[in-house]
Scaffold this motif. Sequence first.
Motif, PDB file in Angstrom:
ATOM      1  N   ARG A  24       0.813  -1.221   0.000  1.00  0.00           N
ATOM      2  CA  ARG A  24       0.000   0.000   0.000  1.00  0.00           C
ATOM      3  C   ARG A  24       0.842   1.264   0.000  1.00  0.00           C
ATOM      4  O   ARG A  24       0.508   2.239  -0.668  1.00  0.00           O
ATOM      5  CB  ARG A  24      -0.912   0.036   1.234  1.00  0.00           C
ATOM      6  CG  ARG A  24      -2.019  -0.975   1.266  1.00  0.00           C
ATOM      7  CD  ARG A  24      -3.165  -0.625   0.281  1.00  0.00           C
ATOM      8  NE  ARG A  24      -3.804  -1.845  -0.189  1.00  0.00           N
ATOM      9  CZ  ARG A  24      -3.395  -2.559  -1.241  1.00  0.00           C
ATOM     10  NH1 ARG A  24      -2.386  -2.169  -1.978  1.00  0.00           N
ATOM     11  NH2 ARG A  24      -4.006  -3.663  -1.599  1.00  0.00           N
ATOM     12  N   GLY A  25       1.951   1.261   0.751  1.00  0.00           N
ATOM     13  CA  GLY A  25       2.695   2.516   0.905  1.00  0.00           C
ATOM     14  C   GLY A  25       4.197   2.411   0.750  1.00  0.00           C
ATOM     15  O   GLY A  25       4.913   3.376   1.005  1.00  0.00           O
ATOM     16  N   GLY A  26       4.676   1.240   0.343  1.00  0.00           N
ATOM     17  CA  GLY A  26       6.120   1.069   0.185  1.00  0.00           C
ATOM     18  C   GLY A  26       6.809   0.811   1.515  1.00  0.00           C
ATOM     19  O   GLY A  26       6.182   0.840   2.568  1.00  0.00           O
ATOM     20  N   LEU A  27       8.112   0.573   1.427  1.00  0.00           N
ATOM     21  CA  LEU A  27       8.884   0.240   2.630  1.00  0.00           C
ATOM     22  C   LEU A  27       8.819   1.334   3.683  1.00  0.00           C
ATOM     23  O   LEU A  27       8.783   1.051   4.876  1.00  0.00           O
ATOM     24  CB  LEU A  27      10.357   0.022   2.260  1.00  0.00           C
ATOM     25  CG  LEU A  27      10.720  -1.334   1.660  1.00  0.00           C
ATOM     26  CD1 LEU A  27      12.202  -1.370   1.331  1.00  0.00           C
ATOM     27  CD2 LEU A  27      10.363  -2.450   2.634  1.00  0.00           C
ATOM     28  N   GLU A  28       8.804   2.578   3.220  1.00  0.00           N
ATOM     29  CA  GLU A  28       8.795   3.690   4.177  1.00  0.00           C
ATOM     30  C   GLU A  28       7.578   3.653   5.091  1.00  0.00           C
ATOM     31  O   GLU A  28       7.610   4.153   6.206  1.00  0.00           O
ATOM     32  CB  GLU A  28       8.826   5.035   3.431  1.00  0.00           C
ATOM     33  CG  GLU A  28      10.189   5.353   2.848  1.00  0.00           C
ATOM     34  CD  GLU A  28      10.191   6.658   2.059  1.00  0.00           C
ATOM     35  OE1 GLU A  28       9.347   7.531   2.327  1.00  0.00           O
ATOM     36  OE2 GLU A  28      11.037   6.785   1.149  1.00  0.00           O
ATOM     37  N   ARG A 102       4.662  -6.223  -5.580  1.00  0.00           N
ATOM     38  CA  ARG A 102       5.119  -4.969  -4.951  1.00  0.00           C
ATOM     39  C   ARG A 102       6.085  -5.289  -3.808  1.00  0.00           C
ATOM     40  O   ARG A 102       7.079  -4.598  -3.597  1.00  0.00           O
ATOM     41  CB  ARG A 102       3.931  -4.149  -4.462  1.00  0.00           C
ATOM     42  CG  ARG A 102       3.101  -3.588  -5.599  1.00  0.00           C
ATOM     43  CD  ARG A 102       1.962  -2.672  -5.137  1.00  0.00           C
ATOM     44  NE  ARG A 102       1.327  -2.107  -6.315  1.00  0.00           N
ATOM     45  CZ  ARG A 102       0.269  -2.663  -6.946  1.00  0.00           C
ATOM     46  NH1 ARG A 102      -0.286  -3.761  -6.458  1.00  0.00           N
ATOM     47  NH2 ARG A 102      -0.220  -2.112  -8.027  1.00  0.00           N
ATOM     48  N   PHE A 105       9.448  -6.344  -5.354  1.00  0.00           N
ATOM     49  CA  PHE A 105      10.256  -5.205  -5.803  1.00  0.00           C
ATOM     50  C   PHE A 105      10.895  -4.491  -4.606  1.00  0.00           C
ATOM     51  O   PHE A 105      12.047  -4.052  -4.681  1.00  0.00           O
ATOM     52  CB  PHE A 105       9.416  -4.214  -6.612  1.00  0.00           C
ATOM     53  CG  PHE A 105       9.104  -4.679  -8.012  1.00  0.00           C
ATOM     54  CD1 PHE A 105       9.528  -5.910  -8.473  1.00  0.00           C
ATOM     55  CD2 PHE A 105       8.400  -3.864  -8.887  1.00  0.00           C
ATOM     56  CE1 PHE A 105       9.248  -6.346  -9.767  1.00  0.00           C
ATOM     57  CE2 PHE A 105       8.113  -4.276 -10.182  1.00  0.00           C
ATOM     58  CZ  PHE A 105       8.532  -5.513 -10.617  1.00  0.00           C
ATOM     59  N   ALA A 106      10.142  -4.367  -3.523  1.00  0.00           N
ATOM     60  CA  ALA A 106      10.704  -3.750  -2.310  1.00  0.00           C
ATOM     61  C   ALA A 106      11.905  -4.569  -1.840  1.00  0.00           C
ATOM     62  O   ALA A 106      12.950  -4.032  -1.463  1.00  0.00           O
ATOM     63  CB  ALA A 106       9.646  -3.680  -1.208  1.00  0.00           C
ATOM     64  N   TRP A 108      13.736  -6.728  -3.715  1.00  0.00           N
ATOM     65  CA  TRP A 108      14.835  -6.633  -4.691  1.00  0.00           C
ATOM     66  C   TRP A 108      15.661  -5.377  -4.432  1.00  0.00           C
ATOM     67  O   TRP A 108      16.884  -5.426  -4.445  1.00  0.00           O
ATOM     68  CB  TRP A 108      14.306  -6.550  -6.128  1.00  0.00           C
ATOM     69  CG  TRP A 108      13.656  -7.770  -6.655  1.00  0.00           C
ATOM     70  CD1 TRP A 108      13.393  -8.938  -5.973  1.00  0.00           C
ATOM     71  CD2 TRP A 108      13.184  -7.971  -7.994  1.00  0.00           C
ATOM     72  NE1 TRP A 108      12.776  -9.829  -6.811  1.00  0.00           N
ATOM     73  CE2 TRP A 108      12.636  -9.272  -8.054  1.00  0.00           C
ATOM     74  CE3 TRP A 108      13.158  -7.177  -9.138  1.00  0.00           C
ATOM     75  CZ2 TRP A 108      12.068  -9.794  -9.221  1.00  0.00           C
ATOM     76  CZ3 TRP A 108      12.601  -7.697 -10.303  1.00  0.00           C
ATOM     77  CH2 TRP A 108      12.065  -8.993 -10.340  1.00  0.00           C
ATOM     78  N   HIS A 109      14.948  -4.277  -4.261  1.00  0.00           N
ATOM     79  CA  HIS A 109      15.666  -3.020  -4.039  1.00  0.00           C
ATOM     80  C   HIS A 109      16.618  -3.152  -2.861  1.00  0.00           C
ATOM     81  O   HIS A 109      17.807  -2.830  -2.959  1.00  0.00           O
ATOM     82  CB  HIS A 109      14.678  -1.876  -3.800  1.00  0.00           C
ATOM     83  CG  HIS A 109      15.302  -0.713  -3.095  1.00  0.00           C
ATOM     84  ND1 HIS A 109      16.478  -0.135  -3.545  1.00  0.00           N
ATOM     85  CD2 HIS A 109      14.976  -0.051  -1.957  1.00  0.00           C
ATOM     86  CE1 HIS A 109      16.817   0.845  -2.729  1.00  0.00           C
ATOM     87  NE2 HIS A 109      15.938   0.908  -1.763  1.00  0.00           N
TER      88      HIS A 109
END
Lengths: 192, 192
Positions: A24-28, A102, A105-106, A108-109
């Motif tokens: 929903r909001g990314g790692l942050e 999603r 990808f988080a 992988w980064h």
Amino acid sequence: MPAPVDHDARRRDLAARACTLIARGGLEAVTYRRLAADAECSTSIVTHYFADRHELLLWSYRVAADRSQERFDAAFTASDADLIACLTALLPVSPEVADDWRVYFAFWHTATVDPVLAREQRWWQRHCRQIIADLLRRRGTDAPVARRQARVLLTLVLGIAAQALFEERSWTGQRQRVFLAAQAETLLRAFA
Amino acid sequence: MPAPVDHDARRRDLAARACTLIARGGLEAVTYRRLAADAECSTSIVTHYFADRHELLLWSYRVAADRSQERFDAAFTASDADLIACLTALLPVSPEVADDWRVYFAFWHTATVDPVLAREQRWWQRHCRQIIADLLRRRGTDAPVARRQARVLLTLVLGIAAQALFEERSWTGQRQRVFLAAQAETLLRAFA
């Protein structure tokens, strides 16, 4: 006497909640505090299960990756081991699978700059190629050929997912499946 | 009288420094303070060029993506428009390109939860397919076929890069190139 706590189940439940927050909001968006609020527990419980944010991300990734494995296995059973059905189960053809991508990808980064996560990622890549190769061997393909074909098929899955996640309209679930099936057919014919 | 400031060059210099920080330590490593220290300027200069972290990430991505375009163009000129040479120029076949892919993954992750970044990502995906299709058309391929082939070729590039970034030993630069060339050949033969 309180019921014994199933620590593994508890950790996986928290990691699954973290997956939703990441999607929903990314790692942050994932803080111990927010995760604790979401799970209605104290932050000390969250820190008990995850020593740091990378460990939380690692477990979140495993939960999301296990879900891909489950979808693959379910497709295997439902389709009587049909190659395209099994591979399509790995693609972001539905909102639920897209959410898991999603999380990938988080991961992988972060894995590009964290050796422990990079090792986990290597394991999963090899594992995916292995389950695809096993599938091909069931069709009577020789082991060395199956390994080479599995490499190409995983390459296609990763490349399709990377585009589909951002181009939902031109890469609908149906189009992902058709594209994959066409390329897989070309490939298998070329090896025949 | 002080020399006039080239704002675009200044912004790109800061973004290029941010790319290096992202490739070394991930998005978390990029703070305005660290970037200012790296560029030997004040944080107010950094905030002048980038209103927020997403804008900083957007410009970093553009700098890294432009470098891919430059490598593609250089390969085009050096190889007299050879398809495999141009596509290989997009792959993480050297540490420098691998670093740019680390920036791409950081961007992809954030773009999955940010509509503005997702739009930028869509633009680049279309752009990449377009430059590949243009290359194919130079070889005499009809436009509709070139578009379809470009889609497969970009899928291969993305899928190879995703694996190569974590499996440096089994996906050396040379192996990426050979694998891509073999798959591209299979594809082009199938379409012929």
